[in-house]
Design a protein around this motif. Structure first.
Motif, PDB file in Angstrom:
ATOM      1  N   GLU A   1      -6.268 -10.432  -1.453  1.00 35.87           N
ATOM      2  CA  GLU A   1      -7.326 -10.819  -0.267  1.00 35.87           C
ATOM      3  C   GLU A   1      -8.634 -10.082  -0.520  1.00 35.87           C
ATOM      4  O   GLU A   1      -9.767 -10.369  -0.230  1.00 35.87           O
ATOM      5  CB  GLU A   1      -6.698 -10.834   0.907  1.00 35.87           C
ATOM      6  CG  GLU A   1      -7.515 -11.484   2.251  1.00 35.87           C
ATOM      7  CD  GLU A   1      -6.724 -12.035   3.333  1.00 35.87           C
ATOM      8  OE1 GLU A   1      -5.638 -12.348   2.911  1.00 35.87           O
ATOM      9  OE2 GLU A   1      -7.248 -12.064   4.339  1.00 35.87           O
TER      10      GLU A   1
ATOM     11  N   ASP B   1       6.452  -3.084   1.880  1.00 34.96           N
ATOM     12  CA  ASP B   1       6.613  -4.377   1.303  1.00 34.96           C
ATOM     13  C   ASP B   1       5.680  -4.526   0.095  1.00 34.96           C
ATOM     14  O   ASP B   1       4.456  -4.705   0.438  1.00 34.96           O
ATOM     15  CB  ASP B   1       6.601  -5.461   2.179  1.00 34.96           C
ATOM     16  CG  ASP B   1       6.839  -7.007   1.728  1.00 34.96           C
ATOM     17  OD1 ASP B   1       6.652  -6.966   0.539  1.00 34.96           O
ATOM     18  OD2 ASP B   1       7.055  -7.908   2.438  1.00 34.96           O
TER      19      ASP B   1
ATOM     20  N   ARG C   1       5.312  -6.970  -2.074  1.00 36.80           N
ATOM     21  CA  ARG C   1       4.623  -8.514  -2.140  1.00 36.80           C
ATOM     22  C   ARG C   1       3.483  -8.512  -1.238  1.00 36.80           C
ATOM     23  O   ARG C   1       2.638  -9.057  -1.408  1.00 36.80           O
ATOM     24  CB  ARG C   1       5.789  -9.424  -1.816  1.00 36.80           C
ATOM     25  CG  ARG C   1       5.473 -10.850  -2.382  1.00 36.80           C
ATOM     26  CD  ARG C   1       6.631 -11.769  -2.036  1.00 36.80           C
ATOM     27  NE  ARG C   1       7.862 -11.290  -2.760  1.00 36.80           N
ATOM     28  CZ  ARG C   1       8.021 -12.034  -3.963  1.00 36.80           C
ATOM     29  NH1 ARG C   1       7.403 -13.039  -4.260  1.00 36.80           N
ATOM     30  NH2 ARG C   1       9.077 -11.731  -4.602  1.00 36.80           N
ATOM     31  N   ALA C   2       3.561  -8.120   0.066  1.00 35.56           N
ATOM     32  CA  ALA C   2       2.614  -8.098   1.026  1.00 35.56           C
ATOM     33  C   ALA C   2       1.462  -7.223   0.683  1.00 35.56           C
ATOM     34  O   ALA C   2       0.321  -7.533   0.872  1.00 35.56           O
ATOM     35  CB  ALA C   2       3.242  -7.406   2.451  1.00 35.56           C
ATOM     36  N   ALA C   3       1.693  -6.136  -0.070  1.00 36.66           N
ATOM     37  CA  ALA C   3       0.812  -5.204  -0.445  1.00 36.66           C
ATOM     38  C   ALA C   3      -0.177  -5.743  -1.641  1.00 36.66           C
ATOM     39  O   ALA C   3      -1.557  -5.673  -1.472  1.00 36.66           O
ATOM     40  CB  ALA C   3       1.273  -3.868  -0.898  1.00 36.66           C
TER      41      ALA C   3
ATOM     42  N   GLU D   1       0.256  -9.138 -11.819  1.00 32.79           N
ATOM     43  CA  GLU D   1       0.501 -10.415 -10.959  1.00 32.79           C
ATOM     44  C   GLU D   1      -0.538 -11.457 -11.126  1.00 32.79           C
ATOM     45  O   GLU D   1      -0.182 -12.704 -10.951  1.00 32.79           O
ATOM     46  CB  GLU D   1       0.668 -10.013  -9.351  1.00 32.79           C
ATOM     47  CG  GLU D   1       1.821  -9.262  -8.939  1.00 32.79           C
ATOM     48  CD  GLU D   1       3.194 -10.012  -8.966  1.00 32.79           C
ATOM     49  OE1 GLU D   1       2.941 -11.361  -8.449  1.00 32.79           O
ATOM     50  OE2 GLU D   1       3.960  -9.826  -9.626  1.00 32.79           O
TER      51      GLU D   1
ATOM     52  N   ALA E   1      -0.549  -8.983  -1.791  1.00 37.09           N
ATOM     53  CA  ALA E   1      -1.056 -10.122  -1.463  1.00 37.09           C
ATOM     54  C   ALA E   1      -2.327  -9.859  -0.575  1.00 37.09           C
ATOM     55  O   ALA E   1      -3.487 -10.096  -0.646  1.00 37.09           O
ATOM     56  CB  ALA E   1      -0.337 -10.946  -0.396  1.00 37.09           C
ATOM     57  N   GLU E   2      -2.294  -8.379  -0.015  1.00 34.47           N
ATOM     58  CA  GLU E   2      -3.470  -7.835   0.838  1.00 34.47           C
ATOM     59  C   GLU E   2      -4.406  -7.286  -0.112  1.00 34.47           C
ATOM     60  O   GLU E   2      -5.737  -7.633   0.082  1.00 34.47           O
ATOM     61  CB  GLU E   2      -2.956  -6.716   1.565  1.00 34.47           C
ATOM     62  CG  GLU E   2      -4.080  -6.059   2.566  1.00 34.47           C
ATOM     63  CD  GLU E   2      -3.594  -5.011   3.528  1.00 34.47           C
ATOM     64  OE1 GLU E   2      -2.128  -5.011   3.402  1.00 34.47           O
ATOM     65  OE2 GLU E   2      -4.111  -3.984   3.914  1.00 34.47           O
TER      66      GLU E   2
ATOM     67  N   THR F   1      -7.416  -0.988  -1.136  1.00 33.88           N
ATOM     68  CA  THR F   1      -6.146  -1.478  -0.358  1.00 33.88           C
ATOM     69  C   THR F   1      -5.627   0.065   0.326  1.00 33.88           C
ATOM     70  O   THR F   1      -5.221  -0.213   1.538  1.00 33.88           O
ATOM     71  CB  THR F   1      -5.031  -2.090  -1.069  1.00 33.88           C
ATOM     72  OG1 THR F   1      -5.654  -3.307  -1.799  1.00 33.88           O
ATOM     73  CG2 THR F   1      -3.881  -2.791  -0.145  1.00 33.88           C
TER      74      THR F   1
ATOM     75  N   ARG G   1      -5.344   0.840   4.402  1.00 36.14           N
ATOM     76  CA  ARG G   1      -4.183   1.316   5.229  1.00 36.14           C
ATOM     77  C   ARG G   1      -3.959   2.422   5.877  1.00 36.14           C
ATOM     78  O   ARG G   1      -3.772   2.793   7.020  1.00 36.14           O
ATOM     79  CB  ARG G   1      -2.988   0.999   4.313  1.00 36.14           C
ATOM     80  CG  ARG G   1      -2.681  -0.472   4.044  1.00 36.14           C
ATOM     81  CD  ARG G   1      -1.428  -0.625   3.177  1.00 36.14           C
ATOM     82  NE  ARG G   1      -1.330  -1.978   2.917  1.00 36.14           N
ATOM     83  CZ  ARG G   1       0.151  -2.582   2.820  1.00 36.14           C
ATOM     84  NH1 ARG G   1       1.076  -1.616   2.694  1.00 36.14           N
ATOM     85  NH2 ARG G   1       0.321  -3.808   2.594  1.00 36.14           N
TER      86      ARG G   1
END
Lengths: 317, 317, 317
Positions: C22, C12, C14-16, C159, C18-19, C308, C312
């Motif tokens: 953060e 995903d 979008r989740a990446a 983004e 966002a991470e 990131t 992961r």
């Protein structure tokens, strides 16, 4: 402290030496200060002592360290605006420097004099551009005209060994097979003057240094006379500074080599050199191996001078 | 332990292997031991396995690591006293070595045989000068005549895989296109003897090693006969040791290549090699990829042997 | 996540992002995650941004880092089985890769297209062999056909700066004196498509990229028309992809240089480039130094994309 390129950056020199000696007594007292802080060491020229001592100093403070060796030939940075970059310079310093600043907290730069242009060398173009464009505190790991980490280590060493409040310190030129920059003698003169020592600079005629660095020091063309009563003898080769001979070798006269007979003229002086040293060109085996040689303690103090500088740069973040 | 250059430095070999296997079970049990301790790894020759495994081992112990690559051609150290250093050797080892010692707690040195002088190689002049002048514990990361970190890893690997108390171990010469030092076979023989194994060394005539290392091992010129009943086959090329052929290639006979037919003569032996290996010169694809090949576990144990050595050197500080 | 070579590996998107954002807010929130974990960075090609940003990212996570520079000429790995290795390739990748895997927990590999064989480049032979044989999570630090850490950083940057949900993004070819790989434009197109942006690719005829990467993007041969209404302009040179011109320079037409007049056609677009950039070939001084240039923030986000990905990969161990 936001940069370190000259003695003035340290402010009160007595306080700086006291801080250095305190660090020397316990070099792991500030391991939290550098936590999650990264030092980038950037070498445009090769290095042994500076590389190891500065890296060690940073690790003593708990910093992470990244070392980047830039082959001066291989990675030519464009410095002019308006140029169509269709040649052998693949990157402009206006991008390269701020990008490097992105990935670290403090930057150390080594960039020697190139002897192509006295003006370019003495304007410290490379170092100054890092200060202006990196967005990070920058310190010199030997630039075109100065080597302040060396001179700070020299000062600490003299303070540890002096027997009088204001020792007589002699900076003597000595012969060498290659043309060397003036960075070390410039800085040494600047720092000895700042410390208030009795500084005498001795060299053959034509080797006069930039008076910005030697200041009020006595210039003495008779080496033996210079040595009389000296407490410290600091030997170093350099190429000519004055025009039209900038960067040239004017003499390789081995009568300027420091030997035991000359040291006998001194006040039982300590012998110093920044290393690497050409034995029996700069100094005889006998003197450098003798009991009054400080070359190893002086090198060891490079870790201490670097750690003091890094500590102050970290404290400014 | 104050240095590590040969099997004798480890003392009780059984205890050392037990310690290594304990480290292997939990390689992060001693991360406090190396805190604020710095390893300097100095390479006069290139390295892949030794560089990575030793650095990893040091980090497992919580040490800081500095790596210095010395281009053997570019940084020539003067070694004689009394020389006027006006040539291509800018630094004397009598300064360089103690200075490097100033900035670290432990020094690892890699310096291969140069095949210019058998005496100079077999006196281990570079390594011994580091031991004498650095003021720090020194360990070999492969020197002119030995590679003890490799042999210690080999020993650990054999102990992990042996099926009898005293296995038959065969060190076999095999062909190679270049003249290689005797460091690995010398050390391997020394360590296998020290472990009390049944060691047989097989090679063409003229390839006899220094008896200081092979000791009481049986020398067998018939490779097939040597392989009979072997539990471990350790393949390696080396250049001639004996005068007047020191450092020369006497044979590139590919009938010495280790293949499946020869391995069939053994007691289902494990195949070993220190890597890098020239396939189908030293050993066939079939054997090195086969189920009895230990080359990868052996390389993995380099981290363990290095960590055991570093742990002991740290404990001596 | 067990590998990272393309956008699909992130799942995903979008989740990446966002991470990533953060992580950018607090890059030291996960310093325990990498404790006693070691990253091996392996460079077959030179690197500035990738080297520093990835190393910094790993240190942010508390990892140890080992960097290995492999001179592509000097250390040739044999890749074929059955070869008698009597030439200039001293090691087989079937040994080299698993051995490197022994000494680390995660491996980053940089290996550019060689333009010798389109098939070999587009099969990503080097990178794929590391994935298959190392036994470790592997990520690309720019491979033959993709540069996903760059594209992830580009995505994060877009983004952060976009003013509409689905911005118009223009990837434009621009002239360059050397033949460059397609890795950056391939990945950029792949990632922009995955993000669901309105992607337009513009270049002279003959410079069409592999449709596997450009997908449904509009191809526009009129650069000015492509720029109309663009929210982001991403400039990059690449050599031809299509046969029979694979790897060749077809044009050095400076009418394709991005300048202020062309940027005036856009919707006040941001200018982007992965760096290093040839000024006044790819883009004028005025545009790259202007207030709409994102080249430095984009480079700064390389640390975030790398962190990131490493986070992961570490979580998968």
């Amino acid at each position: 402290m936001k940069k370190f390129t000259c003695v003035a950056d340290l402010g009160d020199l007595r306080a700086a030496v006291a801080e250095a000696l305190e660090i020397k007594r316990d070099r792991f007292a500030h391991t939290e200060l550098g936590r999650n802080r990264t030092l980038l060491m950037l070498f445009f020229n090769s290095s042994l002592r500076t590389r190891l001592s500065t890296q060690k100093a940073a690790m003593n403070l708990g910093m992470n360290v990244m070392v980047l060796d830039v082959n001066q030939g291989a990675w030519k940075l464009e410095t002019e605006r308006g140029v169509v970059m269709d040649g052998d310079r693949p990157e402009h310093l206006l991008e390269a420097i701020p990008v490097m600043g992105c990935y670290c907290d403090v930057i150390g730069v080594r960039s020697f004099a190139r002897f192509e242009s006295k003006q370019e060398d003495y304007e410290e173009r490379i170092l100054e551009q890092f200060i202006r464009y990196s967005g990070r505190p920058v310190f010199s790991m030997e630039a075109a005209t100065g080597h302040p980490l060396q001179s700070f280590a020299d000062l600490i060493t003299i303070e540890e060994h002096k027997r009088t409040e204001r020792p007589k310190v002699v900076l003597t030129w000595a012969p060498h097979p290659k043309a060397l920059p003036q960075a070390v003698p410039n800085s040494f003169a600047e720092w000895m003057n700042a410390a208030g020592y009795d500084l005498v600079v001795t060299h053959p005629e034509g080797y006069e240094l930039d008076p910005r660095f030697t200041g009020g020091a006595r210039i003495e063309y008779d080496q033996r006379r210079a040595f009389e009563g000296a407490d410290f003898v600091y030997a170093k080769n350099w190429a000519a500074y004055r025009d039209p001979n900038y960067g040239r070798i004017l003499s390789q006269d081995r009568s300027w080599t420091v030997d035991a007979a000359k040291m006998a003229l001194t006040n039982d002086a300590w012998f110093m050199h920044c290393l690497p040293v050409r034995r029996n060109m700069i100094v005889t085996d006998e003197v450098i191996e003798g009991p009054r040689s400080l070359v190893i303690p002086e090198a060891a103090n490079r870790e201490i001078s670097a750690q003091t500088v890094l500590k102050r740069l970290l404290e400014s973040l």
